[in-house]
Design a protein around this motif. Structure first.
Motif, PDB file in Angstrom:
ATOM      1  N   ALA A 114      99.942  74.172  18.210  1.00  0.00           N
ATOM      2  CA  ALA A 114     101.002  73.828  19.161  1.00  0.00           C
ATOM      3  C   ALA A 114     100.532  74.051  20.598  1.00  0.00           C
ATOM      4  O   ALA A 114     100.801  73.232  21.485  1.00  0.00           O
ATOM      5  CB  ALA A 114     102.260  74.648  18.860  1.00  0.00           C
ATOM      6  N   LEU A 115      99.802  75.120  20.839  1.00  0.00           N
ATOM      7  CA  LEU A 115      99.266  75.399  22.162  1.00  0.00           C
ATOM      8  C   LEU A 115      98.199  74.364  22.535  1.00  0.00           C
ATOM      9  O   LEU A 115      98.170  73.849  23.662  1.00  0.00           O
ATOM     10  CB  LEU A 115      98.679  76.813  22.187  1.00  0.00           C
ATOM     11  N   TYR A 116      97.350  74.036  21.591  1.00  0.00           N
ATOM     12  CA  TYR A 116      96.307  73.021  21.771  1.00  0.00           C
ATOM     13  C   TYR A 116      96.928  71.680  22.173  1.00  0.00           C
ATOM     14  O   TYR A 116      96.497  71.041  23.135  1.00  0.00           O
ATOM     15  CB  TYR A 116      95.521  72.919  20.459  1.00  0.00           C
ATOM     16  N   VAL A 117      97.965  71.259  21.470  1.00  0.00           N
ATOM     17  CA  VAL A 117      98.629  69.985  21.764  1.00  0.00           C
ATOM     18  C   VAL A 117      99.219  70.004  23.174  1.00  0.00           C
ATOM     19  O   VAL A 117      99.103  69.025  23.923  1.00  0.00           O
ATOM     20  CB  VAL A 117      99.725  69.679  20.712  1.00  0.00           C
ATOM     21  N   MET A 118      99.839  71.104  23.542  1.00  0.00           N
ATOM     22  CA  MET A 118     100.465  71.214  24.862  1.00  0.00           C
ATOM     23  C   MET A 118      99.423  71.037  25.968  1.00  0.00           C
ATOM     24  O   MET A 118      99.606  70.228  26.878  1.00  0.00           O
ATOM     25  CB  MET A 118     101.170  72.561  24.991  1.00  0.00           C
ATOM     26  N   PHE A 119      98.324  71.767  25.894  1.00  0.00           N
ATOM     27  CA  PHE A 119      97.332  71.692  26.966  1.00  0.00           C
ATOM     28  C   PHE A 119      96.540  70.394  26.929  1.00  0.00           C
ATOM     29  O   PHE A 119      96.114  69.896  27.971  1.00  0.00           O
ATOM     30  CB  PHE A 119      96.428  72.928  26.957  1.00  0.00           C
ATOM     31  N   LYS A 120      96.380  69.828  25.763  1.00  0.00           N
ATOM     32  CA  LYS A 120      95.738  68.513  25.680  1.00  0.00           C
ATOM     33  C   LYS A 120      96.622  67.476  26.380  1.00  0.00           C
ATOM     34  O   LYS A 120      96.119  66.604  27.087  1.00  0.00           O
ATOM     35  CB  LYS A 120      95.499  68.151  24.218  1.00  0.00           C
ATOM     36  N   SER A 121      97.946  67.585  26.218  1.00  0.00           N
ATOM     37  CA  SER A 121      98.861  66.648  26.880  1.00  0.00           C
ATOM     38  C   SER A 121      98.836  66.832  28.401  1.00  0.00           C
ATOM     39  O   SER A 121      99.182  65.911  29.139  1.00  0.00           O
ATOM     40  CB  SER A 121     100.285  66.820  26.349  1.00  0.00           C
ATOM     41  N   PHE A 122      98.406  68.003  28.877  1.00  0.00           N
ATOM     42  CA  PHE A 122      98.277  68.247  30.315  1.00  0.00           C
ATOM     43  C   PHE A 122      96.956  67.712  30.870  1.00  0.00           C
ATOM     44  O   PHE A 122      96.682  67.848  32.060  1.00  0.00           O
ATOM     45  CB  PHE A 122      98.359  69.744  30.629  1.00  0.00           C
ATOM     46  N   GLY A 123      96.105  67.130  29.992  1.00  0.00           N
ATOM     47  CA  GLY A 123      94.858  66.520  30.432  1.00  0.00           C
ATOM     48  C   GLY A 123      93.630  67.396  30.336  1.00  0.00           C
ATOM     49  O   GLY A 123      92.550  67.011  30.791  1.00  0.00           O
ATOM     50  N   ALA A 124      93.744  68.571  29.745  1.00  0.00           N
ATOM     51  CA  ALA A 124      92.599  69.488  29.640  1.00  0.00           C
ATOM     52  C   ALA A 124      91.570  68.970  28.637  1.00  0.00           C
ATOM     53  O   ALA A 124      91.909  68.299  27.666  1.00  0.00           O
ATOM     54  CB  ALA A 124      93.072  70.870  29.206  1.00  0.00           C
ATOM     55  N   GLN A 125      90.324  69.308  28.898  1.00  0.00           N
ATOM     56  CA  GLN A 125      89.248  69.058  27.935  1.00  0.00           C
ATOM     57  C   GLN A 125      89.157  70.300  27.052  1.00  0.00           C
ATOM     58  O   GLN A 125      88.966  71.406  27.555  1.00  0.00           O
ATOM     59  CB  GLN A 125      87.915  68.814  28.636  1.00  0.00           C
ATOM     60  N   ILE A 126      89.284  70.111  25.744  1.00  0.00           N
ATOM     61  CA  ILE A 126      89.297  71.234  24.809  1.00  0.00           C
ATOM     62  C   ILE A 126      87.900  71.421  24.216  1.00  0.00           C
ATOM     63  O   ILE A 126      87.283  70.464  23.741  1.00  0.00           O
ATOM     64  CB  ILE A 126      90.324  71.005  23.681  1.00  0.00           C
ATOM     65  N   VAL A 127      87.431  72.666  24.232  1.00  0.00           N
ATOM     66  CA  VAL A 127      86.135  73.018  23.651  1.00  0.00           C
ATOM     67  C   VAL A 127      86.332  74.229  22.745  1.00  0.00           C
ATOM     68  O   VAL A 127      87.395  74.840  22.738  1.00  0.00           O
ATOM     69  CB  VAL A 127      85.072  73.318  24.743  1.00  0.00           C
ATOM     70  N   GLY A 128      85.298  74.573  21.992  1.00  0.00           N
ATOM     71  CA  GLY A 128      85.329  75.823  21.238  1.00  0.00           C
ATOM     72  C   GLY A 128      85.866  75.748  19.826  1.00  0.00           C
ATOM     73  O   GLY A 128      86.363  76.744  19.299  1.00  0.00           O
ATOM     74  N   GLN A 129      85.759  74.594  19.181  1.00  0.00           N
ATOM     75  CA  GLN A 129      86.207  74.491  17.792  1.00  0.00           C
ATOM     76  C   GLN A 129      85.425  75.486  16.937  1.00  0.00           C
ATOM     77  O   GLN A 129      84.311  75.861  17.252  1.00  0.00           O
ATOM     78  CB  GLN A 129      86.011  73.056  17.278  1.00  0.00           C
ATOM     79  N   TRP A 130      86.052  75.870  15.810  1.00  0.00           N
ATOM     80  CA  TRP A 130      85.492  76.948  14.976  1.00  0.00           C
ATOM     81  C   TRP A 130      85.583  76.550  13.510  1.00  0.00           C
ATOM     82  O   TRP A 130      86.601  76.019  13.071  1.00  0.00           O
ATOM     83  CB  TRP A 130      86.281  78.225  15.251  1.00  0.00           C
TER      84      TRP A 130
END
Length: 182
Positions: A114-130
């Motif tokens: 849910a946090l990931y979706v929120m910040f992705k919708s704000f245009g952030a580039q997401i890194v650090g998958q595990w």
């Protein structure tokens, strides 16, 4: 080189402790002191180009907050204070989440998604998958394309792996966040 901002939501204090441990491991030269989102503004976050955001898991994959059963202000209350949707374009964000894989096996650490979706919708580039290897659970919304969307820690049943996982993840994620070869 600018520093990494570390922000976290917490209910019992475990996410705060992990955030502090992570910052100590990275050092003051790389990461600033962790900040609880209950005491932070969006402007506090936007001053960083690289962020690590931590969350506990509450509810059934909800953003942690009072409506999900938290007694203390958390991510839900942080987002409720926003006047408009912030622009995180050009920002790199890595996530870590805490959950209990045996107790909540059917929704393990799903609040992280849910946090990931929120910040992705704000245009952030997401890194650090595990990777999901080494965990035992039925389902997690936080698994995308076969990996967790960030570091997942189980302080209840796998606390003995926390330090090693933090070391491995931070060694991988800092170059991604800072744009340096890893």
């Amino acid at each position: 080189m600018s520093k990494i901002g570390i922000f976290f939501g917490t209910e019992t204090g475990s996410t705060r402790l992990v955030a502090k441990k992570l910052q100590r491991q990275l050092g003051h030269e790389i990461a600033d002191k962790p900040i609880n989102v209950a005491k932070a503004s969006i402007g506090d976050m936007l001053q960083y180009d690289a962020l690590i955001l931590g969350t506990p898991s509450y509810g059934v994959g909800d953003i942690p907050g009072r409506s999900a059963g938290c007694f203390e202000p958390n991510w839900e209350e942080f987002f409720a204070r926003l006047d408009e949707e912030p622009d995180f374009s050009g920002k790199k964000i890595a996530f870590f989440g805490l959950g209990a894989q045996e107790r909540y096996s059917e929704r393990f650490c799903s609040s992280l998604f849910a946090l990931y979706v929120m910040f992705k919708s704000f245009g952030a580039q997401i890194v650090g998958q595990w990777p999901t290897e080494g965990y035992v659970f039925e389902h997690s919304n936080a698994v995308v394309d076969g990996q967790f969307v960030g570091l997942v820690l189980d302080q209840r049943t796998q606390h003995m792996h926390t330090d090693e996982r933090l070391e491995r993840w931070s060694a991988m994620v800092v170059p991604q966040l800072m744009g340096t070869p890893g």
